[in-house]
Design an enzyme around this catalytic site. Structure first.
Site, PDB file in Angstrom:
ATOM      1  N   TYR A 165     -13.869   7.503 -12.675  1.00 15.52           N
ATOM      2  CA  TYR A 165     -13.899   6.274 -11.880  1.00 15.52           C
ATOM      3  C   TYR A 165     -14.556   5.143 -12.690  1.00 15.52           C
ATOM      4  O   TYR A 165     -14.017   4.029 -12.784  1.00 15.52           O
ATOM      5  CB  TYR A 165     -14.675   6.534 -10.590  1.00 15.52           C
ATOM      6  CG  TYR A 165     -14.682   5.385  -9.612  1.00 15.52           C
ATOM      7  CD1 TYR A 165     -13.541   5.056  -8.878  1.00 15.52           C
ATOM      8  CD2 TYR A 165     -15.838   4.631  -9.400  1.00 15.52           C
ATOM      9  CE1 TYR A 165     -13.556   4.006  -7.968  1.00 15.52           C
ATOM     10  CE2 TYR A 165     -15.856   3.583  -8.496  1.00 15.52           C
ATOM     11  CZ  TYR A 165     -14.714   3.275  -7.778  1.00 15.52           C
ATOM     12  OH  TYR A 165     -14.731   2.228  -6.883  1.00 15.52           O
ATOM     13  N   ASP A 169       3.782   1.796  -4.561  1.00 19.82           N
ATOM     14  CA  ASP A 169       2.809   2.552  -5.354  1.00 19.82           C
ATOM     15  C   ASP A 169       2.552   1.759  -6.627  1.00 19.82           C
ATOM     16  O   ASP A 169       3.463   1.565  -7.442  1.00 19.82           O
ATOM     17  CB  ASP A 169       3.388   3.936  -5.680  1.00 19.82           C
ATOM     18  CG  ASP A 169       2.410   4.796  -6.474  1.00 19.82           C
ATOM     19  OD1 ASP A 169       1.458   4.257  -7.079  1.00 19.82           O
ATOM     20  OD2 ASP A 169       2.618   6.023  -6.490  1.00 19.82           O
ATOM     21  N   ASP A 177       0.866  -1.182   0.000  1.00 19.21           N
ATOM     22  CA  ASP A 177       0.000   0.000   0.000  1.00 19.21           C
ATOM     23  C   ASP A 177       0.904   1.233   0.000  1.00 19.21           C
ATOM     24  O   ASP A 177       2.101   1.122   0.309  1.00 19.21           O
ATOM     25  CB  ASP A 177      -0.902  -0.005   1.270  1.00 19.21           C
ATOM     26  CG  ASP A 177      -2.155   0.844   1.102  1.00 19.21           C
ATOM     27  OD1 ASP A 177      -2.021   2.059   0.900  1.00 19.21           O
ATOM     28  OD2 ASP A 177      -3.270   0.292   1.163  1.00 19.21           O
TER      29      ASP A 177
END
Ligand code: NAD
Length: 253
Positions: free
Chosen positions: A156, A64, A38
């Site tokens: 999104y 990342d 994470d």
């Protein structure tokens, strides 16, 4: 319950919070050695710490998913620590509502980079290990936003639709090599990400009210989605490949 993931190594992105943390914990509980990644260092150590405290095997690193070098290093650390990588779970994601007039190119690019290209990068890095027996598989966390348009979140919805068709395409291409690819498409889940999907005063409410589940307030908890991910990642789902498993309490039904 028998340990469905005994002898398997799982690499889970977005494991510092929400669905990713619940998935890492559940896979570890069922015998997997879990490598958690994470960008949220504090969340990540909490996840790894709680798995170890419960007697599970876990390690992790800051990573990342938009950075190929960072992902490559994390995959190498996984293999060094656990001797392989059999299950890849792409959970890391970002999102939220924005009016199209406010949506900048940078927002668009960052959303696609994390939600869609991130899965491309992790899959490329993990592929040689996923193709090494025992049969591997990849579970990608898309969204019901992959399956329909979403007012105020075109970035999104586009990223999740792209992720879904990446998944389906790879499912076909690798079907003869014992490597499965599936998607889970959750509706609303109670996690920190949800706070970016709050309806604003200046939104036309009826454009987003469609998202109400048939049972009012019927949002999932992260563990509900983790259980579906674990099923898809397990040999119980041996015949499921290229699926988009909707987990929305019936919202899209
Ligand atoms: P969350 O915010 O709790 O977790 C997302 C995690 O991803 C965070 O820990 C964050 O730090 C991490 N992350 C973000 N960018 C990253 C990057 N570049 N590299 C590595 N890690 C990164 O949210 P969540 O709800 O658990 O989201 C998990 C996934 O579920 C996301 O892909 C999200 O789109 C999807 N999803 C969530 C919902 C919902 O209602 N919460 C619904 C459908 C789909």
């Amino acid at each position: 319950m028998a340990e469905r993931f005994a002898g398997r190594v799982a690499f889970v992105t977005g494991a510092g919070s929400g669905i990713g943390r619940a998935t890492a914990s559940l896979l570890a509980l069922e015998g997997a050695r879990v490598f958690a990644v994470d960008v949220n260092r504090d969340g990540l150590s909490e996840t790894v710490g709680s798995i170890r405290a419960a007697g599970g095997q876990a390690d992790g690193t800051h990573c990342d998913v938009t950075d190929p070098a960072s992902v490559q290093t994390a995959v190498e650390r996984t293999v060094a620590a656990f001797g392989g990588l059999n299950i890849l779970v792409n959970v890391a994601g970002i999102g939220g509502f924005l009016r199209f007039e406010e949506l900048e190119l940078a927002d668009w690019q960052r959303t696609l980079a994390v939600n869609m290209t991130g899965a491309f990068i992790t899959t490329k890095a993990a592929l040689p290990h996923l193709l090494t027996p025992p049969a591997g598989n990849v579970v990608n966390v898309a969204s019901t936003s992959a399956l329909r348009g979403v007012a105020y979140a075109p970035h999104y919805a586009a990223s999740k639709a792209g992720l879904l068709n990446l998944t389906r395409s790879l499912a076909l291409e690798f079907a003869t090599r014992d490597l499965r690819f599936n998607c889970v498409c959750p509706g609303g889940v109670r996690t920190p990400l949800g706070r970016f999907f709050i309806r604003r005063e200046d939104f036309e409410a009826h454009l987003i009210d469609y998202a109400a589940p048939p049972k009012p307030g019927n949002f999932a908890d992260p563990i509900d989605i983790a259980r579906i991910i674990a099923f898809l990642a397990s040999d119980d789902a041996r015949m499921i490949n290229g699926a988009a498993l909707t987990a929305d309490g019936g919202t899209l039904a």
